[in-house]
Design an enzyme around this catalytic site. Sequence first.
Site, PDB file in Angstrom:
ATOM      1  N   MET A 149       0.837  -1.200   0.000  1.00  0.00           N
ATOM      2  CA  MET A 149       0.000   0.000   0.000  1.00  0.00           C
ATOM      3  C   MET A 149       0.877   1.257   0.000  1.00  0.00           C
ATOM      4  O   MET A 149       0.440   2.312  -0.455  1.00  0.00           O
ATOM      5  CB  MET A 149      -0.937   0.002   1.217  1.00  0.00           C
ATOM      6  CG  MET A 149      -2.091  -0.998   1.130  1.00  0.00           C
ATOM      7  SD  MET A 149      -3.161  -0.773  -0.309  1.00  0.00           S
ATOM      8  CE  MET A 149      -3.918   0.817   0.056  1.00  0.00           C
ATOM      9  N   SER A 521       2.691 -54.615 -24.402  1.00  0.00           N
ATOM     10  CA  SER A 521       2.539 -54.176 -22.999  1.00  0.00           C
ATOM     11  C   SER A 521       3.795 -53.462 -22.478  1.00  0.00           C
ATOM     12  O   SER A 521       4.524 -54.004 -21.666  1.00  0.00           O
ATOM     13  CB  SER A 521       2.160 -55.356 -22.096  1.00  0.00           C
ATOM     14  OG  SER A 521       2.910 -56.519 -22.377  1.00  0.00           O
TER      15      SER A 521
END
Lengths: 612, 308
Positions: A149, A521
Amino acid sequence: MTEEKPLLRILSCGSVDDGKSTLIGRMLYDLGVLYEDQLAFLEKERTADGRPDFSGLLDGLLAEREQAITIDVAYRSFRTPARRYIVADAPGHEQYTRNMVTGASKADAALLLIDATRAKDGLLPQTVRHSIVCAMLGVPHIIVAVNKMDLAGYSEDVFKAIEAEYLDRIKNLSFRSVSCIPVSALGGDNICFSSANMPWYQGLAVLDILEALDTAPMPQTAFCMPVQGVSRQGTNRWLMGTVLSGTVRVGDKVCLSPSGRTGTIERLADMSGDLATAQTEQAVNIKLAEDVDVGRGEVLFSPDYPLEEADQIAAKIIWLNDPHLALGRSYFFRLGTAEAWATVTELSYKIDLNTLAETPSKELRPNDVGRIKLSLDRKLPMMPYAKSRDLGGFLLIDRISGSTLGAGMVDYVLHRSHSVFPHAFELSKEAFAAQKSQKPCVVWLTGLSASGKSTVANLTAKLLYAKGFHVYTLDGDNLRSGLNRDLGFTEADRVENIRRASEVAKLMADAGLVVLASFISPYRTDRMAIRERFPPGEFFEIFVDTPLEICESRDSKGLYAKARAGVLPHFTGISAPFEQPENPDLHMDGMRAPELLAQELVEFITKEIQSA
Amino acid sequence: MTKQTKSMRLSSTLAALEAEAIYIMRETAAGFEKPVMMYSVGKDSSVLLHLARKAFYPAPIPFPLLHIDTTWKFKEMISFRDRMAKEIGFKLIVHTNPIGEEKNITPFTYGSARYTDIMKTEALRQALNMHGFDAAIGGARRDEEKSRAKERIFSVRSYGHRWDARNQRPELWRLYNTRLGKGETMRVFPLSNWTELDVWEYILQEELEVVPLYFAKERPVVRRSGTYIMLDEPDKMTLNSGESPVMKIVRFRTLGCWPLSGAIEAAAANVADIVSEIKAARYSERQGRLIDSDQTGSMEKKKQEGYF
């Protein structure tokens, strides 16, 4: 001494450079809890513009300090007059969502930072994203610190605009409380003390809010405790665990899941004498009056506790690591203290963490969140995540590397499984096998395309047939022309291809056959999953080991040429991996003549079948 | 006094930390084939030992305790260790790197970094490999040092016991992943969320015994590198010019090898004194340790190599 408030676990989050580490560092500084050597560090290490580097107190790893960013969650404890805190400082980088998830999973509150100078023209995507993650993981309180801020002129308008946009963006998320505070972490404004620079802000400073937070657990009073293990003392069995909710007393009747047994609390052991009761979050050691043979993974609960039991669940999952989540693949599953094997049966949606929009998806990559359905190999006690983090949160773990791949949250349990009752047919596998005078088994040949699997399987089947065996051959290409014709060659489709093939092989073994299955596989984890579908001695992994160059030179179907030309994507050995078996039951040298290999395989099979 | 009234005395924070640590120890016992608990004889070890007894009571501690003895530990530590093993009845394994004696590796001849690497880090690797331990419980706390603040409670070590800070497993809820890949081992830190003050308050409230070196007493010391080194075995230490032994009332905040453990001038003579002293302390605990200040980020480097 006044009773101190319960320990508070906070997650601090926000984007890179929003000042998370600075805020925590500043809070410690203002609280006066830093040591002299840490203060000396502050004196020595300064930011480029010469101000103390509060973030340096937290950014611990060398790699981070060099890059001036936080790369991993840091945990930091501090104590104020009111209570003790554990802060998980989560990194702001988008790709490190997994670290934030880690911190959020245990947090009572989140401290979310927003850089006012960057948010003036709209919130950063990460701010919303982090709020969504917090809501998803059930963080009850969120404290939004609008930081820097000082660089925004301490402007009330700037703050109000950011606050309004934030509250609007999260209006559909569920938190128990949301507070927004304008701060300057570097200057200490509204961190521990109210800011003289922002007299227009009448609310509490960050620390005041934290000190006052109420972490009282949900009013779930019924007793529940997962068993971590059993310790034996003489003939006594003691069930060890931590009470998740409620109170347990000697003499209480308890139920057990998944065993379905019941028992009575006989003793609660403690090193300096037995206890009469134990409370939530207390670690206890329980002896039941009945001799109930249960162990780790069992949950003890009072009859009023709404524990559920399921082997089919719908869940949200946060994917944390490579390899990607694949449909049909099986993972090691961990929930509470229970374990199982889990298969992803459905991947319905991927959730966009910036908007919560859901889009259909076939895979999840690290940092993706999705909705899935899981099928477990056994029924486990559990709860929806919204009702219990401890019995609704689970992990999916890679079965080979052991790494944590996904973190899931049970949305609801599916009762679908209740409507499927395997019919008990009177002719058993044993009966079929006896009729054929053989022991059924599945001989699974794995190897590269053109390694010779099908040729060897064909020759082997002929030899076995001639010897009077009842044998059948399953082949990848043949299955793909029928049962698996809807599947392609992506990783997810390959996983499903193999799953279906192995289920067919299992049915054939149940019918008493010797099954020769030849499938590339390529993934080790999938082959391991197949093996687990069979009892020991009924599944054999055969590695037809032929070097890639040889397979490529054979190339009877012209596939390697197409793969090399780039027209055949995901081709094993070229553009997709082949993970070699580490301990095959038989390792065959694919350079030898197929007739010799078939002979070798026949000898292997007859020996295995006879020895059994 | 019955236990119940005593448990009541544990503050809610200590009770929560105790329950968390016990949970972690039980997970370790259940999740690994051959766990071991490090026993360094210090205050954190006293707490670990007590927690392990509580976790499995009335059964005995189901894993052995391992002490890495550099042969330069304070004499009082060794006698305390042996008395504890006898009184409590746990299984104690002591390991010393044989190369230490062979090559006469001392903290004086090798410098603290090299010495620590050989006699502590390497010795630890040897012991873990020799016995095939797949998990080692240690007493490290996240408040001790910044790189520790980022370590998981269940922290995977790759082949050779190395720590890869960039490749840590996410650790969610209280769901610990105890699975290991090939060649991996686990380090487990049940006291991760404890602070030095928690440790002392717990020792106070549970009335635990610690090595008396933590309490102020007149001891022979020399001033070196801004701290006091106690002459535990005076004939093994060569004094530099200008150094002369003096008797001073000192105590130790951390214990390790006597030539590397700095004593502080402090009056705390019992555990309650120490608790008040720490509450007013102005320096963090590892300050007295000479091995961490060798170079910036030195603890992180040691950890990568397998130091606890």
